[in-house]
Write an enzyme that holds these catalytic residues in place. Sequence first.
Site, PDB file in Angstrom:
ATOM      1  N   PHE A 163     -13.927 -12.596  38.505  1.00 23.28           N
ATOM      2  CA  PHE A 163     -13.769 -11.878  37.239  1.00 23.28           C
ATOM      3  C   PHE A 163     -13.188 -12.725  36.101  1.00 23.28           C
ATOM      4  O   PHE A 163     -12.902 -12.186  35.032  1.00 23.28           O
ATOM      5  CB  PHE A 163     -12.917 -10.605  37.405  1.00 23.28           C
ATOM      6  N   ASP A 164     -12.998 -14.022  36.306  1.00 22.55           N
ATOM      7  CA  ASP A 164     -12.535 -14.868  35.186  1.00 22.55           C
ATOM      8  C   ASP A 164     -13.020 -16.300  35.352  1.00 22.55           C
ATOM      9  O   ASP A 164     -12.254 -17.260  35.231  1.00 22.55           O
ATOM     10  CB  ASP A 164     -11.009 -14.833  35.080  1.00 22.55           C
ATOM     11  N   ILE A 165     -14.326 -16.428  35.616  1.00 21.62           N
ATOM     12  CA  ILE A 165     -14.924 -17.759  35.726  1.00 21.62           C
ATOM     13  C   ILE A 165     -15.027 -18.372  34.334  1.00 21.62           C
ATOM     14  O   ILE A 165     -15.603 -17.792  33.412  1.00 21.62           O
ATOM     15  CB  ILE A 165     -16.331 -17.677  36.360  1.00 21.62           C
ATOM     16  N   ASN A 202     -10.723 -22.695  34.681  1.00 26.49           N
ATOM     17  CA  ASN A 202     -10.413 -22.229  36.038  1.00 26.49           C
ATOM     18  C   ASN A 202     -11.227 -22.931  37.116  1.00 26.49           C
ATOM     19  O   ASN A 202     -11.226 -22.511  38.277  1.00 26.49           O
ATOM     20  CB  ASN A 202     -10.615 -20.713  36.135  1.00 26.49           C
TER      21      ASN A 202
END
Length: 202
Positions: free
Chosen positions: A101-103, A107
């Site tokens: 949910f936060d590619i 990251n």
Amino acid sequence: MLKKLVKIKKNIAIKRHFKQEKFERELKILTELNERGNEHIVGLLKANVLREIYMPHSGTDLYYVLQEYGLPMNCFILRNIFCQILEGLLFMKEECGYSHFDIKMENILLKQDGTIVLCDFGASKTQEEVIAMLNGKIIKGSRLVEGTFSYSAPEILLDIGLLDGEKVDVWALGLLLYQCAFYKTMIDIQPVKGKSVYALFK
């Protein structure tokens, strides 16, 4: 207020959360992932009462790499990087049930030996948790819509309601691939939320 602060000290990355529930949430997910073990998931060394999570420093991130070299990546390097990212995401989904949910570039870490490592699991959720939140359930330390705006899937920006974690990650991965291949972002974010996505799908 900043959600977290990350600093590097003697090859150790220290991530400090300002909110206890967010700290507990990410520590829980990172612990689950590390218990099963995968080279594409950042390690966990320890945590403390200061809401600090200690992890091995796994190298620089993709954003720094592109900024430093200022060149689009060739197809062979891209294939290697993205196959490894997919292996990490597949491990998260199949072994623990989580979607990231936060590619985004920041990251995705690159170790000196070329190994790709995923980090920052504060927004990660299982599909069961997503469905529960859509039905009004509160998951401590988590929100239904999290992550980075410029990598968000259309269903998030347009507030359609039905979210599939795998599809959200695939969308972000596609934007990341475009950014690495062409050294520019695919979607030019406008001041009005979701406007550029509407234009993209007209």
